[in-house]
Design a protein around this motif. Structure first.
Motif, short mmCIF file in Angstrom:
data_model
loop_
_atom_site.label_atom_id
_atom_site.label_comp_id
_atom_site.label_asym_id
_atom_site.label_seq_id
_atom_site.Cartn_x
_atom_site.Cartn_y
_atom_site.Cartn_z
N SER A 36 0.83 -1.21 0.00
CA SER A 36 0.00 0.00 0.00
C SER A 36 0.86 1.26 0.00
O SER A 36 0.60 2.21 -0.76
CB SER A 36 -0.94 0.01 1.21
OG SER A 36 -1.82 -1.09 1.17
N LYS A 48 -8.25 -6.91 4.15
CA LYS A 48 -8.50 -5.99 3.03
C LYS A 48 -7.69 -4.71 3.17
O LYS A 48 -7.71 -3.85 2.30
CB LYS A 48 -9.99 -5.67 2.94
CG LYS A 48 -10.83 -6.86 2.48
CD LYS A 48 -12.29 -6.49 2.27
CE LYS A 48 -13.09 -7.69 1.76
NZ LYS A 48 -14.50 -7.36 1.53
N ARG A 76 -3.67 -7.96 -5.03
CA ARG A 76 -3.35 -6.55 -4.76
C ARG A 76 -3.46 -5.75 -6.04
O ARG A 76 -2.94 -6.16 -7.09
CB ARG A 76 -1.95 -6.41 -4.17
CG ARG A 76 -1.63 -7.36 -3.02
CD ARG A 76 -2.62 -7.28 -1.87
NE ARG A 76 -2.72 -5.97 -1.28
CZ ARG A 76 -1.89 -5.48 -0.34
NH1 ARG A 76 -0.90 -6.24 0.10
NH2 ARG A 76 -2.07 -4.28 0.16
N ARG A 122 -4.46 -13.21 -1.45
CA ARG A 122 -4.98 -11.86 -1.72
C ARG A 122 -4.51 -11.37 -3.09
O ARG A 122 -3.38 -11.65 -3.52
CB ARG A 122 -4.50 -10.87 -0.66
CG ARG A 122 -4.79 -11.30 0.76
CD ARG A 122 -4.59 -10.17 1.75
NE ARG A 122 -3.25 -9.60 1.73
CZ ARG A 122 -2.91 -8.47 2.34
NH1 ARG A 122 -3.82 -7.78 3.00
NH2 ARG A 122 -1.67 -8.03 2.31
N SER A 146 -3.76 -3.00 4.79
CA SER A 146 -2.33 -3.30 4.75
C SER A 146 -1.95 -4.28 5.84
O SER A 146 -2.11 -3.99 7.03
CB SER A 146 -1.52 -2.00 4.91
OG SER A 146 -0.16 -2.29 5.16
N SER A 185 -5.70 -1.18 -3.52
CA SER A 185 -6.88 -1.89 -3.01
C SER A 185 -6.54 -3.38 -2.96
O SER A 185 -5.55 -3.83 -3.54
CB SER A 185 -8.11 -1.64 -3.89
OG SER A 185 -7.89 -2.05 -5.23
N THR A 186 -7.39 -4.12 -2.25
CA THR A 186 -7.12 -5.54 -2.01
C THR A 186 -8.39 -6.36 -2.15
O THR A 186 -9.45 -5.95 -1.65
CB THR A 186 -6.55 -5.77 -0.60
OG1 THR A 186 -5.35 -5.00 -0.45
CG2 THR A 186 -6.24 -7.24 -0.35
N LYS A 187 -8.29 -7.50 -2.83
CA LYS A 187 -9.38 -8.46 -2.87
C LYS A 187 -8.91 -9.74 -2.18
O LYS A 187 -7.87 -10.29 -2.56
CB LYS A 187 -9.79 -8.78 -4.32
CG LYS A 187 -10.44 -7.61 -5.05
CD LYS A 187 -10.85 -8.01 -6.47
CE LYS A 187 -11.51 -6.85 -7.20
NZ LYS A 187 -11.88 -7.21 -8.60
#
Length: 240
Positions: A83, A155, A127, A125, A157, A94-96
């Protein structure tokens, strides 16, 4: 009459279009033949201009597909969160979270984490930077390091989470870096082709006191991410 070589004029013209946003990352350039016709140049001159832009990282080539505009690379130096790295380069991170559960770690990872726990947290994850997939991270975290960890936590850092929420100050990391071709799953998640190079970075993170905190297996798009390393000589050791 201008004394600037013709290929440099073409090179600067393409650079200007990239800077103005007329050409954006992922855009395909016309073929050498078409550029030569449009600018009344030889194909050799066009090839020289494109080759210099590829060498500079502004463009990249994919065999059988053509020449494309490169994304601005994110550069990581030392230990930093994804991040932080992305924000520093002017992107929005952003993160999934694709997978999250308790899992039995592979024996080699359990040994590195020096944990006696039967299971650890395992998370997979994706990124993103400006909604563009950049990296896939698989992390293994002992339960006692982050007790009560939730999917929602992941979701954000992880670096900041471990440092601030769980109060483990990250002090160092052992990392290994290698270059690979992406697997079919990696191509799908990162929205890339088989010809897009990737970086595999395996890291074991330690606290400032030397406690193993978590293990991370990360895959980065090499066309968007650069991992810079400084290698130091050992104090008092003579360099041959």
């Amino acid at each position: 009459m201008s004394h600037i070589p013709i290929y440099i004029r073409l090179k600067e013209s393409i650079q200007e279009k990239i800077e103005k946003g007329e050409l954006v990352p992922g855009d395909a350039l016309p073929s050498e033949r078409i550029l030569a016709l449009e600018h009344n140049l030889s194909r050799m001159t066009v090839r020289q201009a494109l080759s210099e832009l590829v060498a500079a990282g502004a463009l990249y080539r994919e065999q059988g597909r053509g020449t494309f505009v490169s994304a601005r690379k994110m550069q990581q130096r030392n230990i930093a969160s994804f991040s932080e790295t992305v924000k520093r380069m002017g992107f929005v991170p952003s993160t999934k979270v694709i997978e999250f559960s308790g899992a039995v770690p592979p024996k080699d990872i359990a040994a590195k984490l020096m944990t006696k726990e039967a299971q650890v947290y395992r998370a997979l994850r994706l990124r993103l930077a400006d909604d563009i997939p950049v990296a896939i991270e698989e992390v293994f975290i002992p339960f006692h390091i982050c007790p009560g960890l939730t999917l929602l936590d992941l979701k954000t850092s992880l670096y900041k989470l471990i440092n601030k929420t769980f109060n483990h100050k990250i002090g160092s990391a052992d990392s290994s870096v290698s270059a690979l071709h992406p697997s079919a799953r990696q191509q799908e998640l990162l929205c890339i082709t088989r010809n897009t190079p990737i970086l595999k970075i395996d890291s074991l993170y330690y606290s400032i006191s030397g406690e193993a905190l978590y293990y991370e297996h990360a895959i980065y798009r090499a066309d968007m991410y650069e991992y810079n390393i400084r290698i130091m000589s050992q104090p008092g050791r003579q360099i041959p």
